[in-house]
Design a protein around this motif. Structure first.
Motif, PDB file in Angstrom:
ATOM      1  N   ARG A 158     -61.878 -64.085   3.450  1.00 25.46           N
ATOM      2  CA  ARG A 158     -60.635 -63.304   3.489  1.00 25.46           C
ATOM      3  C   ARG A 158     -60.124 -63.150   4.915  1.00 25.46           C
ATOM      4  O   ARG A 158     -58.912 -63.147   5.150  1.00 25.46           O
ATOM      5  CB  ARG A 158     -60.868 -61.940   2.852  1.00 25.46           C
ATOM      6  CG  ARG A 158     -60.975 -62.014   1.341  1.00 25.46           C
ATOM      7  CD  ARG A 158     -61.525 -60.731   0.743  1.00 25.46           C
ATOM      8  NE  ARG A 158     -61.178 -60.613  -0.666  1.00 25.46           N
ATOM      9  CZ  ARG A 158     -61.765 -61.293  -1.650  1.00 25.46           C
ATOM     10  NH1 ARG A 158     -62.738 -62.144  -1.362  1.00 25.46           N
ATOM     11  NH2 ARG A 158     -61.387 -61.134  -2.903  1.00 25.46           N
ATOM     12  N   MET A 216     -55.262 -54.251  -0.302  1.00 28.69           N
ATOM     13  CA  MET A 216     -55.890 -54.328  -1.614  1.00 28.69           C
ATOM     14  C   MET A 216     -57.175 -55.156  -1.596  1.00 28.69           C
ATOM     15  O   MET A 216     -57.936 -55.150  -2.557  1.00 28.69           O
ATOM     16  CB  MET A 216     -54.922 -54.949  -2.628  1.00 28.69           C
ATOM     17  CG  MET A 216     -53.687 -54.131  -2.920  1.00 28.69           C
ATOM     18  SD  MET A 216     -54.069 -52.490  -3.491  1.00 28.69           S
ATOM     19  CE  MET A 216     -54.668 -52.838  -5.143  1.00 28.69           C
ATOM     20  N   TYR A 255     -56.097 -61.572  -3.780  1.00 25.88           N
ATOM     21  CA  TYR A 255     -54.710 -61.251  -4.099  1.00 25.88           C
ATOM     22  C   TYR A 255     -53.788 -62.394  -3.693  1.00 25.88           C
ATOM     23  O   TYR A 255     -52.911 -62.247  -2.848  1.00 25.88           O
ATOM     24  CB  TYR A 255     -54.312 -59.922  -3.450  1.00 25.88           C
ATOM     25  CG  TYR A 255     -54.889 -58.770  -4.218  1.00 25.88           C
ATOM     26  CD1 TYR A 255     -54.121 -58.068  -5.132  1.00 25.88           C
ATOM     27  CD2 TYR A 255     -56.219 -58.436  -4.070  1.00 25.88           C
ATOM     28  CE1 TYR A 255     -54.673 -57.044  -5.889  1.00 25.88           C
ATOM     29  CE2 TYR A 255     -56.780 -57.415  -4.821  1.00 25.88           C
ATOM     30  CZ  TYR A 255     -56.000 -56.725  -5.727  1.00 25.88           C
ATOM     31  OH  TYR A 255     -56.543 -55.729  -6.482  1.00 25.88           O
ATOM     32  N   VAL A 306     -49.900 -61.951  -4.429  1.00 27.96           N
ATOM     33  CA  VAL A 306     -49.200 -61.064  -3.502  1.00 27.96           C
ATOM     34  C   VAL A 306     -49.018 -61.777  -2.152  1.00 27.96           C
ATOM     35  O   VAL A 306     -47.943 -61.729  -1.551  1.00 27.96           O
ATOM     36  CB  VAL A 306     -49.974 -59.742  -3.314  1.00 27.96           C
ATOM     37  CG1 VAL A 306     -49.154 -58.757  -2.515  1.00 27.96           C
ATOM     38  CG2 VAL A 306     -50.331 -59.150  -4.657  1.00 27.96           C
ATOM     39  N   ALA A 334     -51.232 -56.877   0.305  1.00 30.06           N
ATOM     40  CA  ALA A 334     -52.300 -57.797  -0.111  1.00 30.06           C
ATOM     41  C   ALA A 334     -53.556 -57.569   0.717  1.00 30.06           C
ATOM     42  O   ALA A 334     -54.677 -57.580   0.202  1.00 30.06           O
ATOM     43  CB  ALA A 334     -51.830 -59.248   0.031  1.00 30.06           C
ATOM     44  N   ALA A 384     -56.601 -62.117   0.455  1.00 27.29           N
ATOM     45  CA  ALA A 384     -56.681 -63.369  -0.282  1.00 27.29           C
ATOM     46  C   ALA A 384     -57.746 -64.231   0.373  1.00 27.29           C
ATOM     47  O   ALA A 384     -58.086 -64.034   1.530  1.00 27.29           O
ATOM     48  CB  ALA A 384     -55.317 -64.075  -0.266  1.00 27.29           C
TER      49      ALA A 384
END
Ligand code: CU
Lengths: 545, 214
Positions: free
Chosen positions: A71, A133, A154, A157, A130, A136
């Motif tokens: 991430r 949360m 995510y 998003v 994003a 990605a």
């Protein structure tokens, strides 16, 4: 000196000073500063991610969990590419300087310019959502089927953020193209345009033609992920390679979107601080256009090991060698401009010099990875990482700082502290090389990109790279301090502290709201510097001994 | 605002320059849009090439009469759009309003028919992810056709809806007397956009409806 300067006491900064007047401004100079605030914020977000990456890679066992590491590097890529590098020079320096350079009173569509800033911030908010949360994890390239079928991040998003961001890019680029066509002052012919304008013009064409393709491919990825239908999924009849073709049709030009504005900045700096006309002006202008056009026909060099046919691989390898030609022309011409120049090593010039050196290394290693045989070995290793960081960080970010220092007196009306700035420029160069040169070696040794761990014998090089990154961080933080200081305490700059020829220097610093007291008339080519006695002819025809 | 009092914005020397600039802006935007739809059509034709049989079978289930009728409506709307611009150039304000209303009505009719067609598609069970029955002779690529259909046609309808909105914006500007025979560039800009949306349909129509029936 400043015949075009307004004698009214108000400049664009002080003319009105309510929050409202800033948030609803249509002045390209203020909007440039608004963008500057936004991209600086995202530079920090991306920088924090970079710091985490280098901390993690300092030891083979690492600091972060593997899934978190994924991430972090994804966020680093997305933020740096779309929220810093692509908008960096165009939306800030381009916004501020382009209308001034061509003798216009503003951009063609001031409201669209302001809207672009709001859309940019909106996309930034979506991205931050994003991030908060949980982020990605598919890399900045969103490759399916991982991004559409397997990732639990995510993705939707993050993709939405990039999609919305594209609207901002397109609005700004459209403004620049139309302004360059329609709002040039009398006498400002195409062959009298400063090369920075040529660069912003070519890059805007790239943005306009590439960004919508990215938008469409992200839309298709989003549809596949959201609706669970097959567009790139082989079990549904889709073809994941097709995604790569469309994505790189955008993303190779995107590389030039990041570097071409930097080339424009460097042309301004090299001529001004060597006090010489640019060597081969016409060639420089056409080289920019050639890069813009050729860069649309090289995309598959990112896919040599993805299973494309050997014939198309050969063609794309060859095309990549072709696109290197105009880039090389530019490097040769900058160097030739320095020859017999009367050079002063001020901070902007140091940054420009750093750019030329680092861009050359980045470019030559780019040719190495574009070579079919070598690429099979080097693909997806740290060699590639080092290569494109030499272009984007060593090249673009250096030029961005160079341009920022160069136009700082125009933007703020104040001089920055020269010694500090030279120190920061040198520190950038040292820190950069220490960070990224070891990565060439790591890549050569076979360390793959995006892995959260590595073989223990590679640790010394990784440690060196992490140490360099901390120096680089200091070099990037320094200007924030002394530039802020100079806004309050810096010496008054006067209209033209560098004795430069561009129209932007012939009005007062900071310029008045509509830039010029009257519309300038242009009578000469740019860069009419004389290295023998330091004299110059500004583009409005005034001769300065 | 009285029509004679119209002045160019600060960055322009004349109204004529402002008008030409606005038109160039729309042309540049159309170039961008062409690449946007171009990428979609490119992907569509790649798959059509890969699965010609399945695509032809799937395309036969599109509702042809809706497509033909809508093509007619859009082509007519381009004519009324041009007539609106001509009325503006001649300074005939009532005609301008009428032709603008006619254009908007044709656009709205298109969207209504399109919506009805989507409803028929739903009944046929060809809406991927929502209501879809895979036909054996079309598996698995038949679904791809419908995925493209349900990306391309709503995107086009969205563009058309924006166009209708712009037409109503032009109507209010015409009512305020801002579109005169001396300056009607905003209307020409909207006209360019309208023709572009029309042109997109000219490409979509054969690609969607006629493929399977050739
Ligand atoms: Cu590339």
């Amino acid at each position: 000196m400043a015949a075009l300067a307004a004698d009214v006491g108000t400049d664009y900064l002080t003319s009105e000073n309510t929050v409202r007047s800033w948030l609803l401004t249509r002045d390209h100079k203020r909007i440039g500063l608004l963008f500057f605030a936004s991209i600086t914020f995202f530079f920090f977000i991306g920088g924090i991610a970079a710091t985490l990456i280098r901390l993690h890679l300092a030891t083979p066992s690492g600091l972060l969990q593997p899934s978190i590491y994924n991430r972090v590097f994804t966020m680093h890529g997305i933020v740096m590419v779309w929220f810093f590098l692509i908008p960096s020079i165009p939306t800030t320096l381009g916004n501020f300087v382009l209308p001034l350079m061509i003798g216009a009173h503003d951009l063609a569509f001031p409201r669209i310019n302001l809207a672009s800033w709001y859309v940019f911030n909106l996309s930034g908010l979506v991205l931050l959502y994003a991030l908060i949360m949980g982020g990605a994890d598919a890399g900045w390239t969103f490759y399916p089927p991982f991004s559409t079928l397997y990732s639990d991040g995510y993705i939707l998003v993050a993709a939405l953020a990039v999609f919305v961001n594209g609207f901002s890019t397109i609005m700004t680029a459209l403004n620049f193209v139309v302004t360059t066509h329609r709002l040039r002052a009398p006498g400002m012919t195409w062959m009298r345009l400063p090369l920075f304008v040529w660069a912003i013009y070519s890059v805007s064409l790239l943005m306009l033609l590439a960004t919508p393709v990215l938008a469409m491919v992200l839309l298709l990825v989003a549809a596949e992920r959201f609706l669970q239908v097959g567009l790139f999924d082989p079990t549904h009849g889709g073809d994941p390679i097709l995604f790569q073709h469309i994505f790189w049709f955008y993303s190779h030009p995107a590389v030039y979107i990041m570097i071409v504005p930097a080339m424009g900045v460097v042309s301004e700096l090299v001529t001004c601080f060597a006090r010489r006309p640019i060597f081969g002006y016409t060639g420089m202008a056409y080289a920019l256009m050639a890069i813009a056009i050729l860069s649309f026909f090289v995309w598959a060099h990112h896919m040599f090991v993805a299973g494309i046919s050997i014939y198309s691989a050969v063609v794309f390898s060859l095309m990549t060698f072709f696109v290197a030609v105009p880039s090389a022309i530019k490097v040769f011409n900058w160097t030739a401009t320095l020859h017999k120049g009367s050079i002063s090593f001020d901070a902007p010039f140091l940054y420009a010099l750093g750019f030329v050196l680092l861009f050359t290394i980045g470019g030559v290693t780019g040719l190495m990875v574009a070579t079919l045989g070598l690429d099979i070995d080097l693909h997806d290793t740290y060699f590639v990482i080092a290569h494109f960081h030499y272009i984007m960080v060593g090249g673009t970010v250096s030029a961005f700082f160079g341009g920022l220092h160069y136009w700082w007196p125009k933007i703020t009306g104040r001089l920055y502290p020269e010694l500090w700035a030279r120190f920061a420029a040198l520190l950038t160069f040292v820190g950069f090389n220490l960070t990224f040169f070891p990565q060439f070696i790591l890549g050569y040794l076979g360390m793959p990109r995006r892995y959260y761990t590595y073989a223990p014998e590679w640790q010394p090089w990784n440690l060196l790279s992490s140490a360099g990154a901390s120096i680089l961080a200091v070099a990037y933080l320094l200007p924030l301090g002394y530039l802020a200081w100079s806004m309050l305490r810096g010496e008054r700059a006067g209209p033209n502290p560098w004795r430069a020829t561009g129209l932007e220097w012939q009005t007062s610093s900071p310029p008045p709201t509509y830039n010029f007291a009257r519309t300038p008339a242009v009578t000469t080519a740019p860069y009419a510097y004389n290295p023998e006695n330091g004299s110059y002819v500004a583009q409005d025809g005034t001769v300065h001994a | 605002m009285r029509s004679g009092a119209l002045r160019p914005e600060m960055q322009f020397a004349t109204l004529a320059q402002q008008g030409e600039t606005a038109q160039l802006g729309m042309w540049v935007f159309i170039a961008t849009e062409t690449l946007f739809f171009g990428a979609l059509l490119f992907a569509y034709f790649v798959y059509r090439n890969l699965y010609p049989e399945e695509f032809a079978q799937a395309a036969k289930e599109t509702v042809l009469w809706c497509g033909i009728l809508n093509t007619g409506l859009l082509l007519t709307s381009s004519l009324t759009m041009v007539l609106a611009i001509e009325a503006a150039a001649a300074g005939r304000r009532q005609a301008l309003t009428n032709w603008l209303l006619a254009t908007a009505a044709l656009g709205i009719a298109f969207i209504l028919i399109k919506s009805y067609e989507w409803y028929l598609d739903y009944q046929d069970g060809v809406v991927p992810a929502v209501h879809f029955f895979m036909k054996l002779d079309q598996a698995p690529a038949g679904e791809l056709f419908w995925v493209f259909y349900f990306i391309a046609t709503p995107l086009h309808a969205l563009h058309l809806s924006i166009g209708v909105g712009l037409l109503f914006f032009m109507l209010t500007r015409a009512r305020r007397g801002e579109l005169t025979s001396g300056y009607f560039a905003p209307l020409e800009v909207v006209g360019l956009y309208w023709s572009f949306v029309d042109t997109v349909w000219i490409f979509l129509f054969p690609a969607i409806y006629l493929v399977g029936r050739s």
